[in-house]
Design an enzyme around this catalytic site. Structure first.
Site, PDB file in Angstrom:
ATOM      1  N   GLY A  53       0.830  -1.197   0.000  1.00 14.93           N
ATOM      2  CA  GLY A  53       0.000   0.000   0.000  1.00 14.93           C
ATOM      3  C   GLY A  53       0.858   1.237   0.000  1.00 14.93           C
ATOM      4  CB  CYS A  80       5.426  -3.902   0.244  1.00 17.05           C
ATOM      5  SG  CYS A  80       6.235  -2.305  -0.078  1.00 17.05           S
ATOM      6  CE1 TYR A  81       0.856   1.094   5.469  1.00 13.27           C
ATOM      7  CE2 TYR A  81      -0.554  -0.841   5.643  1.00 13.27           C
ATOM      8  CZ  TYR A  81      -0.235   0.444   6.037  1.00 13.27           C
ATOM      9  OH  TYR A  81      -0.985   1.079   7.004  1.00 13.27           O
ATOM     10  CG  HIS A 170       5.699  -5.537  -4.450  1.00 13.95           C
ATOM     11  ND1 HIS A 170       4.398  -5.393  -4.027  1.00 13.95           N
ATOM     12  CD2 HIS A 170       6.351  -4.410  -4.053  1.00 13.95           C
ATOM     13  CE1 HIS A 170       4.261  -4.226  -3.421  1.00 13.95           C
ATOM     14  NE2 HIS A 170       5.425  -3.612  -3.421  1.00 13.95           N
ATOM     15  CD  GLU A 172       2.822  -8.324  -5.300  1.00 12.98           C
ATOM     16  OE1 GLU A 172       2.464  -7.181  -4.985  1.00 12.98           O
ATOM     17  OE2 GLU A 172       3.622  -9.011  -4.622  1.00 12.98           O
ATOM     18  CG  ASP A 229     -13.680  -8.933 -20.477  1.00 16.80           C
ATOM     19  OD1 ASP A 229     -13.081 -10.016 -20.490  1.00 16.80           O
ATOM     20  OD2 ASP A 229     -13.118  -7.836 -20.573  1.00 16.80           O
ATOM     21  CE  LYS A 375      -9.461  -9.445 -21.107  1.00 20.25           C
ATOM     22  NZ  LYS A 375     -10.755  -8.982 -21.703  1.00 20.25           N
TER      23      LYS A 375
END
Length: 519
Positions: A53, A80-81, A170, A172, A229, A375
């Protein structure tokens, strides 16, 4: 089914943590940081992840640890945060860093880190992606340092007995080379999860959620755009409520070449789903006349769509009864970038017309079966539901359509010019076998003209920019390294076959710092 929820402290990559967990076969959802612990238990969690964040944990208004989380007997991974919050809440010390770390860095595992469940089978030194301006000065009681960098003594920490870990980087993002391995270790070595979730499972869950929301007699109008979508959203809702769904396809004049005909044919003749087609080209062009600001374009288009759908709903109600719900194919990245109300900690990057661009006085209630899907998961669901493969693998198309691929004022002549150039670009990519190797490719008609020479004469004509990207998640992206001969052929065809264009350029910007679309 087990889960590992992600508590959302506002990071632009928070939803990537959800995606990575799902990719590894464990269900995950992005939840607000003030969620009651009881709601966590309802998801049958085997662990929890605290996202990054933008705040500093020592600020007065910074989001804090959820009530009761300190005492939860579950493994926790702070990112992180999230790591700083763990430290701050459990008795450590967090201060502003004298040397901030943004971008690539290298961590070195401490001896205890090398043998920890979190870093097992990963290298002693490994590249990671940092994005922080604070640092942990002192670890909380019970935690030990697992990794460091040259300027960050506590790049990772852990209370191994309790199963609480924190990483300052991070895992991710794809720039953290062993991030997937670290998350896998957390899920299976630390949390003991079972990999029992697949994207196809989502279809059954989404059908059940739609049935619960709409009820036994509710009617739904689905806004069909022509992309994968909204098509998958329509198929899920149709499976849930049958003919109580009516799809409305609005041709706003901002579509790709031949797109309207393809949508109408596919839904009426192939999928046999009730479809109302509305030609509203003149309405949209009149509303957009002279508008150049991209945010105004998005809001105008979003409101115009809603007003047309409301109008169609009233017309259909005379035949079918009250239509209470409006369905959309909103995806996770739309929600993240728009800072939707359920992501109060997030930062607005740009307003997506179907999220932040909706009018406040909208009369219908939203149904968004894909709101927390990525997606690739939507494509897997589309194949599961029988959507034609060529439709499933179509490149994404923005809700505002070509309006955000024509920076500046929009006219019918410029739309036709762009449509033609874009169709040639995609045609050549398919011919070269490159369409599926790029995740999105399109042309942009720039708001400028340049001098050229054609037939020994001077021209002063439009410039077309080509954009092609490769990406795993559409939250970060790199420009596609298309072969020079393919680019040369595309450029030649556009200049020779599209009247009013004398120059073609290729966009080599990554995301970030750019976004995929130009507006």
């Amino acid at each position: 089914m087990q889960s590992v929820p992600v508590l959302d402290f506002g990071s632009q990559t928070a939803q990537l943590l959800v995606r990575r967990v799902r990719e590894l076969g464990v269900y995950s959802e992005l939840l607000p940081p003030d969620i009651p612990v009881e709601r966590l238990w309802a998801l049958n969690p085997c662990g929890v992840i605290l996202s990054g964040g933008a705040a500093s944990v020592y600020d007065a208004d910074a989001p804090g640890m959820p009530a009761g989380m300190r005492d939860v007997q579950l493994p926790v991974l702070g990112v992180c945060y999230g790591m700083q919050l763990q430290s701050y809440a459990l008795g450590g010390r967090v201060v502003p860093a004298t040397e901030r770390e943004y971008g690539p860095a290298a961590i070195q595992l401490e001896p205890v880190g090398q043998h920890s469940p979190l870093f097992g089978d990963t290298p002693l030194e490994q590249p990671v992606w940092m994005s922080h301006g604070d640092r942990i000065e002192a670890l909380p009681p019970g935690f030990v340092a697992l990794a460091r960098t040259g300027s960050t003594p506590f790049a990772a920490m852990g209370n191994i007995e309790r199963g609480w870990y924190g990483v300052q980087f991070h895992p991710e993002v794809i720039h953290t080379t062993h991030g997937r391995d670290i998350l896998r270790n957390f899920l299976f070595n630390v949390c003991g999860c079972t990999p029992d979730w697949q994207p196809a499972n989502f279809v059954h869950e989404a059908v059940a959620r739609v049935q619960a929301r709409v009820g036994s007699d509710g009617r739904v109008l689905c806004a069909l755009s022509g992309g994968v979508d909204s098509a998958v959203a329509a198929l899920i809702i149709h499976q849930a409520i049958g003919d109580r769904l009516t799809c409305v396809f609005v041709d706003n004049g901002l579509l790709r070449q031949n797109e309207a005909a393809q949508v109408i044919s596919t839904f009426r003749e192939h999928l046999h789903i009730p479809l109302v087609a509305v030609n509203a080209t003149e309405e949209f062009l009149e509303a957009l006349d002279g508008v150049t600001d991209p945010e105004r374009k998005r809001k105008i288009i979003g409101e115009k769509f809603i007003r047309i759908f409301e109008r169609e709903a009233k017309r259909l109600e005379a035949e079918q009864g009250h239509i209470r719900f409006l369905a959309q194919g909103t995806l996770y990245p739309d929600v993240i970038e728009s800072r939707a109300p359920d992501r109060a900690q997030g930062v607005t990057i740009k307003t997506h017309h179907n999220v932040g661009g909706l009018p406040a006085d909208m009369q219908m209630e939203l149904v968004e079966p894909l709101r927390y899907m990525f997606k690739d998961e939507v494509r897997a669901a589309g194949l599961e539901l029988g959507l034609p493969e060529d439709w499933v693998w179509r490149h994404p198309f923005p809700g505002p359509g070509l309006a955000v691929r024509i920076p500046g004022a929009i006219t019918w002549e410029r739309l036709e010019r762009l449509r033609h150039a874009d169709a040639l670009f995609l045609e050549e990519l398919r011919a070269a076998g490159l369409y599926r190797t790029t995740q999105q490719a399109f042309a942009v008609l720039l708001p400028m003209q340049s001098v050229g020479v054609m037939g020994d004469g001077r021209t002063y004509a439009d410039v077309v920019a080509l954009r092609a990207i490769t990406t795993e998640d559409y939250m970060t992206a790199d420009w596609a390294r298309l072969p020079y001969d393919v680019l040369a052929r595309i450029s030649s065809r556009i200049v020779n076959e599209v009247p009013g264009v004398n120059r073609v350029v290729y966009d080599i910007s990554s995301k970030p710092p750019a976004t995929i679309e130009w507006e």
